[in-house]
Motif scaffolding. Structure first.
Motif, PDB file in Angstrom:
ATOM      1  N   LYS A  66      -6.103  14.394 -12.879  1.00  0.00           N
ATOM      2  CA  LYS A  66      -7.120  12.774 -13.088  1.00  0.00           C
ATOM      3  C   LYS A  66      -5.874  11.489 -12.939  1.00  0.00           C
ATOM      4  O   LYS A  66      -5.989  10.874 -12.051  1.00  0.00           O
ATOM      5  N   SER A  67      -4.383  12.091 -14.005  1.00  0.00           N
ATOM      6  CA  SER A  67      -3.552  11.086 -14.056  1.00  0.00           C
ATOM      7  C   SER A  67      -2.995  10.375 -12.726  1.00  0.00           C
ATOM      8  O   SER A  67      -2.577   8.952 -12.504  1.00  0.00           O
ATOM      9  N   LYS A 101      -1.874   7.202  -7.598  1.00  0.00           N
ATOM     10  CA  LYS A 101      -2.265   7.118  -6.678  1.00  0.00           C
ATOM     11  C   LYS A 101      -3.197   6.387  -6.523  1.00  0.00           C
ATOM     12  O   LYS A 101      -2.381   5.061  -4.889  1.00  0.00           O
ATOM     13  N   THR A 102      -4.369   5.879  -6.710  1.00  0.00           N
ATOM     14  CA  THR A 102      -5.027   4.364  -6.351  1.00  0.00           C
ATOM     15  C   THR A 102      -3.910   3.304  -6.654  1.00  0.00           C
ATOM     16  O   THR A 102      -4.564   2.712  -6.223  1.00  0.00           O
ATOM     17  N   LYS A 136      -2.464   2.387  -4.148  1.00  0.00           N
ATOM     18  CA  LYS A 136      -2.662   2.150  -2.740  1.00  0.00           C
ATOM     19  C   LYS A 136      -3.022   0.781  -3.140  1.00  0.00           C
ATOM     20  O   LYS A 136      -2.958  -0.056  -2.071  1.00  0.00           O
ATOM     21  N   THR A 137      -3.824   0.347  -3.534  1.00  0.00           N
ATOM     22  CA  THR A 137      -4.184  -0.916  -3.978  1.00  0.00           C
ATOM     23  C   THR A 137      -2.976  -1.937  -4.071  1.00  0.00           C
ATOM     24  O   THR A 137      -3.440  -2.928  -3.761  1.00  0.00           O
ATOM     25  N   LEU A 138      -2.113  -1.566  -5.385  1.00  0.00           N
ATOM     26  CA  LEU A 138      -0.701  -2.371  -4.744  1.00  0.00           C
ATOM     27  C   LEU A 138      -0.400  -2.315  -3.831  1.00  0.00           C
ATOM     28  O   LEU A 138       0.205  -3.584  -2.963  1.00  0.00           O
ATOM     29  N   PHE A 139      -0.158  -2.020  -2.981  1.00  0.00           N
ATOM     30  CA  PHE A 139       0.479  -0.874  -1.801  1.00  0.00           C
ATOM     31  C   PHE A 139      -0.264  -2.519  -1.183  1.00  0.00           C
ATOM     32  O   PHE A 139       0.036  -3.112  -0.123  1.00  0.00           O
ATOM     33  N   ALA A 140      -1.748  -2.047  -0.424  1.00  0.00           N
ATOM     34  CA  ALA A 140      -2.904  -3.361   0.072  1.00  0.00           C
ATOM     35  C   ALA A 140      -2.782  -4.792  -0.149  1.00  0.00           C
ATOM     36  O   ALA A 140      -2.993  -5.289   0.395  1.00  0.00           O
ATOM     37  N   ALA A 141      -2.603  -4.574  -1.652  1.00  0.00           N
ATOM     38  CA  ALA A 141      -2.780  -6.566  -2.291  1.00  0.00           C
ATOM     39  C   ALA A 141      -1.005  -7.186  -1.707  1.00  0.00           C
ATOM     40  O   ALA A 141      -1.081  -7.838  -0.875  1.00  0.00           O
ATOM     41  N   ALA A 142      -0.108  -6.179  -1.216  1.00  0.00           N
ATOM     42  CA  ALA A 142       1.109  -6.845  -1.062  1.00  0.00           C
ATOM     43  C   ALA A 142       1.514  -6.725   0.756  1.00  0.00           C
ATOM     44  O   ALA A 142       1.857  -8.007   1.128  1.00  0.00           O
ATOM     45  N   LEU A 143       0.512  -5.760   1.099  1.00  0.00           N
ATOM     46  CA  LEU A 143       0.101  -5.923   2.594  1.00  0.00           C
ATOM     47  C   LEU A 143      -0.510  -7.484   2.923  1.00  0.00           C
ATOM     48  O   LEU A 143       0.159  -8.222   4.310  1.00  0.00           O
TER      49      LEU A 143
END
Length: 97
Positions: free
Chosen positions: A13-14, A19-20, A23-30
Motif C-alpha cells: 500500500k505504501s 507510485k501515485t 505519477k502526480t508530481l511527474f504529470a504536474a512537472a510535465l
C-alpha cells in the motif's frame, strides 16, 4: 524472520501510494514545462536588422551640415554652391577595379 500478511500488504500500500504521488508530481512537472514552452512560442522576437521600425542603433544624432566659406559675409548669404569649398559628387563615377 518472515513478514506477516499485514506487514506485506501495508508495504504494498505504501509503495502504491508512493507510485501515485510520483505519477502526480511527474504529470504536474510535465504540464508546467509544456505551458512554459507554449508561452515562449507565442512571443516572436525579430532580429534587429529585420525590424523596419528600428533604425537608430549605434547611430549618431542628426545634425545640420557644415559648409565652410571664405569669409563671414559669404557665410551670411548662405549660398553653398558659391563657396570655393563646395564640390558636387553628382555625375559619372569611374571605378578602377
Amino acid at each position: 524472520m518472515l513478514k506477516t500478511d499485514n506487514e506485506v500488504s501495508a508495504n504494498f500500500k505504501s509503495k502504491d501510494k508512493m507510485k501515485t504521488i510520483m505519477k502526480t508530481l511527474f504529470a504536474a512537472a510535465l504540464l508546467f514545462v509544456t505551458v512554459q514552452f507554449a508561452a515562449g512560442q507565442t512571443t516572436i522576437k525579430t532580429k534587429e536588422w529585420e525590424n523596419p521600425e528600428l533604425n537608430s542603433i549605434n547611430r549618431e544624432p542628426m545634425h545640420s551640415t557644415l559648409m565652410p566659406y571664405e569669409s563671414f559675409e559669404k557665410a551670411a548669404v548662405a549660398k553653398r554652391f558659391d563657396s570655393k569649398y563646395y564640390f558636387s559628387l553628382n555625375g559619372k563615377w569611374k571605378f578602377n577595379w
